[in-house]
Scaffold this motif. Structure first.
Motif, short mmCIF file in Angstrom:
data_model
loop_
_atom_site.label_atom_id
_atom_site.label_comp_id
_atom_site.label_asym_id
_atom_site.label_seq_id
_atom_site.Cartn_x
_atom_site.Cartn_y
_atom_site.Cartn_z
N MET A 248 0.83 -1.21 0.00
CA MET A 248 0.00 0.00 0.00
C MET A 248 0.86 1.25 0.00
SD MET A 248 -3.37 -0.78 2.29
CE MET A 248 -2.72 -1.85 3.56
N LEU A 249 1.98 1.23 0.73
CA LEU A 249 2.88 2.38 0.73
C LEU A 249 3.50 2.58 -0.64
CD1 LEU A 249 4.67 1.88 4.16
CD2 LEU A 249 3.11 3.73 3.56
N LEU A 250 3.94 1.49 -1.27
CA LEU A 250 4.56 1.60 -2.58
C LEU A 250 3.61 2.16 -3.63
CD1 LEU A 250 6.64 -1.70 -2.77
CD2 LEU A 250 7.50 0.61 -2.39
N SER A 251 2.36 1.77 -3.53
CA SER A 251 1.37 2.22 -4.53
C SER A 251 0.65 3.50 -4.09
CB SER A 251 0.35 1.12 -4.79
OG SER A 251 -0.42 0.87 -3.63
N ASN A 252 1.07 4.04 -2.95
CA ASN A 252 0.43 5.24 -2.39
C ASN A 252 -1.09 5.06 -2.29
OD1 ASN A 252 0.48 7.77 -1.20
ND2 ASN A 252 0.27 8.84 -3.15
N SER A 253 -1.50 3.92 -1.80
CA SER A 253 -2.90 3.57 -1.69
C SER A 253 -3.66 4.54 -0.79
CB SER A 253 -3.04 2.16 -1.12
OG SER A 253 -4.39 1.87 -0.79
N SER B 247 0.22 4.66 7.91
CA SER B 247 1.28 3.66 7.83
C SER B 247 2.60 4.31 7.43
CB SER B 247 0.94 2.59 6.79
OG SER B 247 -0.25 1.95 7.15
N SER B 248 3.69 3.65 7.82
CA SER B 248 5.02 4.16 7.48
C SER B 248 5.96 2.98 7.25
CB SER B 248 5.56 5.03 8.62
OG SER B 248 5.84 4.22 9.76
N TYR B 249 7.08 3.28 6.58
CA TYR B 249 8.09 2.25 6.36
C TYR B 249 8.66 1.77 7.68
CZ TYR B 249 7.87 3.35 1.40
OH TYR B 249 7.44 3.52 0.11
N THR B 250 8.82 2.68 8.62
CA THR B 250 9.34 2.31 9.94
C THR B 250 8.39 1.33 10.62
OG1 THR B 250 10.52 4.40 10.18
CG2 THR B 250 10.04 3.18 12.20
N HIS B 251 7.09 1.58 10.55
CA HIS B 251 6.11 0.67 11.15
C HIS B 251 6.16 -0.69 10.47
CE1 HIS B 251 2.04 -1.08 11.72
NE2 HIS B 251 2.33 -0.76 12.97
N VAL B 252 6.26 -0.70 9.15
CA VAL B 252 6.37 -1.97 8.41
C VAL B 252 7.60 -2.74 8.87
CG1 VAL B 252 6.83 -2.98 6.13
CG2 VAL B 252 5.09 -1.21 6.37
N ALA B 253 8.73 -2.05 8.97
CA ALA B 253 9.98 -2.70 9.37
C ALA B 253 9.90 -3.24 10.80
CB ALA B 253 11.15 -1.73 9.24
N ARG B 254 9.31 -2.49 11.69
CA ARG B 254 9.21 -2.95 13.09
C ARG B 254 8.30 -4.17 13.20
NH1 ARG B 254 8.75 2.93 15.76
NH2 ARG B 254 10.97 3.35 15.88
N THR B 255 7.15 -4.10 12.53
CA THR B 255 6.20 -5.22 12.61
C THR B 255 6.78 -6.47 11.96
OG1 THR B 255 4.36 -3.65 12.56
CG2 THR B 255 3.84 -5.93 12.10
N ALA B 256 7.36 -6.33 10.78
CA ALA B 256 7.95 -7.47 10.10
C ALA B 256 9.17 -7.99 10.87
CB ALA B 256 8.35 -7.10 8.68
#
Length: 107
Positions: A47-52, A58-67
């Protein structure tokens, strides 16, 4: 709600129906399985990549922390590779990702 799924074996002629009721029982992400948390991270990343319009806050930092918390047993290294991809994408997008975040390490 009830999820209904119908499938047919590759060499079969008759389809089979699977029905599974889904109960409305909210669960915190922290209580979800590693697989679900990781899959959710991948989804948010898309969703971030496609600017959904559905990415919300959401943020890249949140994605990285969760993953990063959901790497678990990663015998093939795919989940760690995903974390590297998130870091690269964030740098391309010129979005700062917390460098102190252990989930982004290049282990």
């Amino acid at each position: 709600m009830t999820v209904k799924f119908r499938y047919k074996a590759p060499d079969g002629d008759v389809s089979k129906l699977i029905e599974q009721p889904v109960l409305d029982k909210p669960v915190l992400l922290e209580q979800a399985s590693e697989n679900l948390c990781f899959a959710a991270s991948v989804s948010v990343f898309g969703m971030l990549l496609s600017n959904s319009e559905f990415k919300q806050a959401s943020s890249y930092t949140h994605v990285a922390r969760t993953a990063g918390k959901a790497v678990g047993i990663d015998a093939e290294g795919y989940r760690k590779e995903f974390l590297k991809l998130v870091k690269k994408a964030s740098s391309i997008q010129k979005v700062a990702v917390d460098e102190d975040d252990d989930s982004l390490s290049n282990e």
